[in-house]
Design an enzyme around this catalytic site. Sequence first.
Site, PDB file in Angstrom:
ATOM      1  N   ASP A 435      42.650  49.328  22.652  1.00 45.55           N
ATOM      2  CA  ASP A 435      43.542  48.976  23.754  1.00 45.55           C
ATOM      3  C   ASP A 435      44.716  49.957  23.847  1.00 45.55           C
ATOM      4  OD1 ASP A 435      44.318  47.456  25.935  1.00 45.55           O
ATOM      5  OD2 ASP A 435      44.118  45.556  24.872  1.00 45.55           O
ATOM      6  N   ASP A 499      41.719  43.265  33.440  1.00 41.40           N
ATOM      7  CA  ASP A 499      42.080  42.058  32.695  1.00 41.40           C
ATOM      8  C   ASP A 499      41.796  40.796  33.503  1.00 41.40           C
ATOM      9  OD1 ASP A 499      42.823  43.163  30.314  1.00 41.40           O
ATOM     10  OD2 ASP A 499      44.980  43.082  30.675  1.00 41.40           O
TER      11      ASP A 499
END
Length: 693
Positions: A435, A499
Site C-alpha cells: 500500500d 477503495d
Amino acid sequence: MSPVILSAAGAALVIDGSGSDLPRVRHFGADLGPAAGPDLLPALAAPTPVAPLLPAQGDSWYGRPGLSGERAGEHWPVRWTLDRFDAEATPGRGGTVTIAASDERAGLELVSELTMDAGGLVTMRHTVRNTAASPYRLQGLTCALPLPARAGELLDFTGRWALEKVPQRRAFGHGAWSRENRRGRTGHDGTGLLVAGTNGFGFRSGEVWAVHTGWSGNHVHYAERLHDGPCLLAGGELLEPGEIVLGEGESYSTPLVYFTWSGGGLDEASARLHDHLRAARPLPVRPVTLNNWEATYFDHGLDRLLELAERAATAGVERFVLDDGWFRHRRHDRAGLGDWYVDEGVWPDGLRPLADRVRKLGMQFGLWFEPEMVNPDSDLAREHPDWILGRAERTPPLQRNQLVLDLARPQAYDYLLERIDTIVTEYELDYIKWDHNRDIAEPVHDGVAGVHAQTSAAYRLLDELRRRHPALEIESCSSGGARVDLGVLARTDRVWTSDSNDALDRQAIQRWTGLLVPPDRLGCHVGAPRDHCTGRRLPLAFRAATALFGHMGVEWDLTSASASELEELATWIALHKRLRPVLHAGRVVRADHADPSSLVHGVVLPEHAVFAFVRLDSRVETGPDTLRLPGLDPDALYEVSVAGPLPERAAALPRWVEEPVRLHGAVLGELGLPAPVLRPTSALVIEVRRVTS
C-alpha cells in the site's frame, strides 16, 4: 536514406532519417501496406514543419520543447547532429530503431530508442548524457509522436479517492492541453491515458492515438497543436528544479513512454496495451482472494479471523490476505506504521496459527505492508527521525497521520528490505498487498527535490524482493487506484482498482481503468451488502457480476452472511473459476450502447466469450432495447446462453434467456438480441461459444 518502417498488427511507424539532424516521425497510424523506400517520402511530405523526435526551436518547432535545461546559469539551445541511425525491422512484426546524436558545443549526447512490438504498441525512451565539465541541470525531457490534423478531440481522466478514472472530453484546439501530476505517486486524478481521436470516436469506432508514461512518480502528459499546423502527443517524468543535475559523464533516461494507435476505436488501442503487458509479464492462474480489511479492520482476534477463513474456504476462496493491524503498536491508524515486527501482544504465537490454518484450508496466505510510510508515533520514527523524507529543519505536512520514509537513504532502504524479506521468509508468504496511502508533500532528499530518487528506490526494493522470492505475488495498492501505471505493473502482479467496492461506481471505474490494465490485473472484489464508502445497498448478484470481470475477490465479513448468501457467493465464485480462462486471457470489448442507462461489455476469445448486460439506472425509453455483442467473428456460428444466476431484479426476460439460441457473429454484432428488461443495479452474464459442427 529510405525511411524506416516499423509495422505490426495493422499499425505502422515511419521514421525519416535522411537528414543530418534528428530524424522525424512522418507517420504513426495505419499500416501503409507494401509502400517502401523513396517512393514513400513524397506522399508523406508535410506542407507545414514536422517536429523531430525531440522538438526544438532550431527545428522550427515553437511549442513546448522536448528537452529543457541550463548549464551554470546559461541557456544553451541544442542543435543535434545525427551520429548513428540503426534499425532492425521485420515487416508485420515490428522492430527497433536506435538513434544517437550529439551537440559538442552544448556538451550533450542523446540516445533515443523506439520499439514497436508484435502487437503494434510503440515504446520510446530518451537518454541524455552530459559530456562537458560543468554540471547540466536538466529541467525536462519528454517523448513525443506527431498527430495528424484530423485528431479533433481529446479524452483524459480525473478522479478522487474511491472514484477514480472519471472521463472528460474536449475539442483539441490550438495550444497545449497538459495534465501535470505532482503528488509523488500516480494519483487518483492521474489521467493514465491521454487520448486524441477523430471527432466522435468511441469504443468501437473512430481513429485514436494515446500516450501513457510508465512511471509512478511525478509525470506529465500533454497534447499540443500549433496554429501553423503541427500537433503532437507527449509524456514523460515531471522534474522539479534541481532534481536532476548531471555531472560530467552522467546520464538520465526517461521512463518508458507508451504510444498506441487504433483505426477502430478505443478497444483496439486498449488491446495493444493489454497484449504488451501480458506478454512482458505472463501470470499464473489468478486465485480468488479474500482481504479481511472491511470484515475486521483492526480487530485481529484469532478466533474471528479463523472463522472468516473457514467461511471463505467454504465459498471457494483461494487466497486469504491479512490486512493492516498485524504489526507492533498498530491498534489504529495513528501509530505503529514502520514497526514491521509481528505484534507480540496481539499475536503471542506469531502469525503461524492463522497462516497454518489458512493453508490447511487449501488457501494461500498474504499480508499487508505499507513500506514507504511511517507514523510519527512509532519506534522507527522516534529512533530515526533523519529517515523522514523532507528537510531536517521542518516536519513535512502530515496526511493520514503519516510521514514518508526516505527510501533513497541507504539505511532506510536496508531496514525495509531486511524486515519485509524476514517476514516473507518466516511465513512463506504467497502474496503482499503493498500500500501507499498518501501523496508525497515537500519531498526533499539530501537538499534537493526527492520524488525521482524515492520512486527509483521503491522500484529497486520491489525488484530485489522479487529476485529473492520469485514466486511472491505483489499487489500495488495506493489508497485504492492512486498508483496504477505500467511502471509499477512491470514489477507487480495486479493493482487495487479502487477503495470503493460499490458495484455501481465500480462499473465505471473498472471500465475506464481497464483501458490501460487488463482484467487479470484489476483487483475486483465482492463488497458487503452496504458499501463502506458510499453507504449504498446493492444486491449480491449485482456485486458479484461486477467483480466477475476482473481478478475476483471478496471484501466482506462472511461471518455476518446468511447461509443463502454464502451459497450464492459460492455459485458466483465457481462461475468465475470456470470462466477464468476467458476472462483473464481474452480481448476486452465494450459496446457503444446508445442507452446511457446501460452498459454492454465482454471478453472475447476465438472459441469462447463472456458478456455482461448491465442496467445502471432507470431507462427513459419505454420501447424495446437491443443488445449487440461486439468483437465476435462475423462468419462464425455461436450459441448464446445465460451464465450464472438470473438477476433478482429482472422484470421481463426474452425467450433466448431461458433457451440458448444459435446465431452468426455478424447478426449478434449488428442486429443483436432483444435486451431483457432489467431493473436498476442488475446485470445479466451471457456466455457465447463458437459452434464447431
